[in-house]
Design a protein around this motif. Structure first.
Motif: not given
Length: 341
Positions: A135-138, A264-271, A277-281, A334-341
């Motif tokens: 919710d915070m990420g959203v 958080f990043l999943q919520g952010y990504q939904s908004s 490349l951004e997720l990679k960095s 790489d894990d962030i990209i897999k879990n978020v994108q």
């Protein structure tokens, strides 16, 4: 102490000049003479400015007394940004300016803003679940979306808490007291140079709030995030730093942070959608933010040795950097990209 970054003098920075020190009696007189109001006055903590909660019979306000080193255009930037957000997304509550005055005190001019008070509790008062982090990420994503298209000349500044200003981190390394600690910072700088510098031209730029942590985000009585304060760190930088700052605080505040970071990043990504490349960095910027925490503390505690607040985050930040230095950041990226994108 005289500091230079990229040929720019920082002797009179908001980080080197002490915060204002008005008494409640002096503030009471200023409120009556300059703002035409009176009420109960309560001190609020501020690192480089001076803040007061003003409680009148009609409503509550925040009175912010700016550090004398704060540029007027930076204050205008904060005011303009909050109005822009309010127009773009009225459901995001931000501290809007009610009145603005300049007063003379002991031969110096001080800028003061009277702001709307936002009712609610700070997010740090809540025991955060995975769903709360999402919710915070959203919410932070909505903030990024609301700031889309905003620009202001004063946002294009060299600022100490901007993660892209690695020269400032390098400069402040001289205040870090052991070679082991310096080597940890150098490790993260090298990782940034190796993994982010080659792609930085492809990273989006934007004006960002740059301090989306649980002490600045406000929840309502239903425990939903709906407001944000403290636009003092606002800057034009890489868009991804907005979420990188938030996850840096999540990392610092949790023993097992990655599940909450992903949420958080999943919520952010939904908004507000981040590209690959951004997720990679993002993990590298997260680490740099924590590096700034320790290097700023090392620098400023030499300037203000009696201010214990300046070192309150130093020990947990060093602990976090020690742990992160033992993790394969490329794999984590790489894990962030897999879990978020």
């Amino acid at each position: 102490m005289f500091i230079k970054y990229f040929g720019k003098d920082f002797m009179n920075s908001v980080f080197t000049i002490p915060a204002p020190s008005f008494t409640k009696i002096e503030i009471k007189k200023i409120l009556i003479s300059e703002f035409g109001i009176s009420g109960v006055i309560k001190n609020l903590y501020s690192d480089r400015d001076q803040n007061f909660l003003i409680i009148t019979k009609e409503k509550k306000y925040i009175l912010k007394v700016y550090n004398i080193a704060e540029k007027k255009e930076t204050i205008e930037l904060q005011d303009t940004a909050t109005k822009y957000i309010k127009n773009r997304d009225p459901q995001i509550l931000v501290p809007l300016t009610v009145d603005y005055q300049t007063v003379e005190y002991k031969g110096k001019l001080f800028n003061l803003r009277l702001l709307d008070f936002i009712e609610g509790d700070f997010l740090n008062k809540k025991s955060m679940t995975i769903y709360d982090h999402k919710d915070m990420g959203v919410f932070v994503g909505r903030l990024s979306r609301a700031l889309l298209g905003f620009d202001h000349q004063a946002a294009h500044r060299i600022f100490e808490w901007d993660c892209k200003q690695i020269g400032i981190i390098e400069n402040n390394l001289r205040f870090v007291n052991t070679n082991d600690k310096k080597n940890i910072i150098l490790y993260f700088l090298n990782e940034y140079n190796k993994n982010v510098i080659p792609i930085k031209e492809n990273l989006r730029m934007a004006v960002i709030h740059n301090d989306g942590n649980d002490h600045n985000i406000i929840i309502n009585n239903k425990h939903k995030t709906f407001g944000i304060i403290d636009f003092g760190d606002i800057v034009y930088s890489f868009q991804i730093i907005e979420s990188a700052v938030a996850i840096a605080y999540i990392y610092l505040n949790n023993k097992n942070p990655f599940e909450k970071i992903y949420a958080f990043l999943q919520g952010y990504q939904s908004s507000f959608e981040l590209n690959k490349l951004e997720l990679k960095s993002i993990i590298y910027f997260m680490c740099l933010r924590i590096c700034i925490t320790v290097t700023m503390s090392a620098w400023r505690k030499k300037l203000f040795p009696k201010n214990k607040y300046l070192t309150i985050s130093e020990a947990p930040a060093w602990s976090a950097l020690n742990k992160l230095s033992k993790i394969n950041l490329s794999k984590l990226s790489d894990d962030i990209i897999k879990n978020v994108q």
